[in-house]
Design an enzyme around this catalytic site. Structure first.
Site, PDB file in Angstrom:
ATOM      1  N   VAL A 182     -12.196  30.560 -31.589  1.00 60.78           N
ATOM      2  CA  VAL A 182     -12.149  29.245 -30.941  1.00 60.78           C
ATOM      3  C   VAL A 182     -11.365  29.360 -29.637  1.00 60.78           C
ATOM      4  O   VAL A 182     -10.277  29.929 -29.609  1.00 60.78           O
ATOM      5  CB  VAL A 182     -11.481  28.212 -31.880  1.00 60.78           C
ATOM      6  N   LYS A 183     -11.962  28.825 -28.575  1.00 63.56           N
ATOM      7  CA  LYS A 183     -11.296  28.890 -27.270  1.00 63.56           C
ATOM      8  C   LYS A 183     -10.598  27.562 -27.007  1.00 63.56           C
ATOM      9  O   LYS A 183     -11.222  26.485 -27.119  1.00 63.56           O
ATOM     10  CB  LYS A 183     -12.353  29.106 -26.195  1.00 63.56           C
ATOM     11  N   VAL A 184      -9.325  27.628 -26.652  1.00 68.06           N
ATOM     12  CA  VAL A 184      -8.578  26.415 -26.291  1.00 68.06           C
ATOM     13  C   VAL A 184      -7.923  26.645 -24.930  1.00 68.06           C
ATOM     14  O   VAL A 184      -7.589  27.789 -24.595  1.00 68.06           O
ATOM     15  CB  VAL A 184      -7.494  26.070 -27.351  1.00 68.06           C
TER      16      VAL A 184
END
Ligand code: E4P
Length: 218
Positions: A82-84
């Site tokens: 997951v990219k944040v």
């Protein structure tokens, strides 16, 4: 050094995966827009093609919704990272997702201080954007050097430096010299890594001479 490809073009990923050199994929909202396909379909297809981490980016800016999005994206496949974004809410989300065993790629890093925070938030990957720094009149690779120096002081940091926003092959070579863990490379740059004019000239000369011998190996 691991090679990720920076694209959401499934056909391109399929082609590059066949080279056996691909360790993962990164996508972002702009790349999904370019692919012009539903994000969930694209991510699921990529995850089936490449066993390594496939980054899928959240688009909310507040912690609660970002966390919900992250959990939803992580359910698409086991190899989703997951990219944040590198914001206070992003790092808060990173910490929670990591405690749940989800891989997290912290994106939009432009300083060593930010990279330090991401390591403290237990990010799986930190993505410094070297090309965008170059575009603004600075040397993006200096940032990689700085981050590697800092991370090396703290061997307990498990965060991998994922060099992003790569524009040309020399970014990849310099990243490798600095010991960066991963380079996420646009497809054209990845293909460019194979190229050298002397390889082409040398191969032609060998094949021409071989033809003159009249022999065959098979
Ligand atoms: C990768 O994770 C980044 O989203 C990407 O490398 C950004 O590259 P750009 O600066 O070419 O858009």
């Amino acid at each position: 050094m691991k090679f990720f490809v920076d694209t959401a073009d499934v056909a391109d990923i399929k082609d590059l995966a066949a080279s056996g050199l691909l360790d993962g994929v990164t996508t972002n909202p702009s790349l999904i827009m370019k692919a012009n396909r539903p994000m969930f379909d694209v991510i699921k297809e990529i995850c089936a093609l490449v066993p390594g981490p496939v980054s899928a980016e959240t688009v909310s800016t507040d912690h609660k919704r970002m966390l919900e999005e992250g959990r939803k994206l992580a359910k698409l496949a086991k190899n989703v990272a997951v990219k944040v974004p590198l914001t206070p809410d992003g790092l808060k989300t990173c910490k929670v997702l990591r405690s749940e065993g989800i891989m997290v790629n912290v994106t939009l890093c432009f300083s060593a201080a930010q990279a330090l925070l991401a390591a403290k938030a237990d990010a799986s990957f930190i993505s410094p954007f070297v090309g965008r720094i170059d575009d603004n009149g600075h040397d993006g690779m200096m940032l990689i050097d700085e981050i590697m120096t800092i991370y090396r002081q703290y061997p307990h940091f498990k965060t991998e430096v994922l060099v992003a926003s790569i524009r040309h092959t020399q970014h990849v070579v310099r990243a490798a010299k600095m010991g960066a863990h991963v380079a996420t490379v646009p497809p054209n740059v990845l293909r460019g890594l194979f190229k050298h004019v002397l390889t082409d000239i040398g191969l032609k000369a060998f094949l021409d001479d071989w033809a003159k011998t009249g022999q065959s190996i098979l």
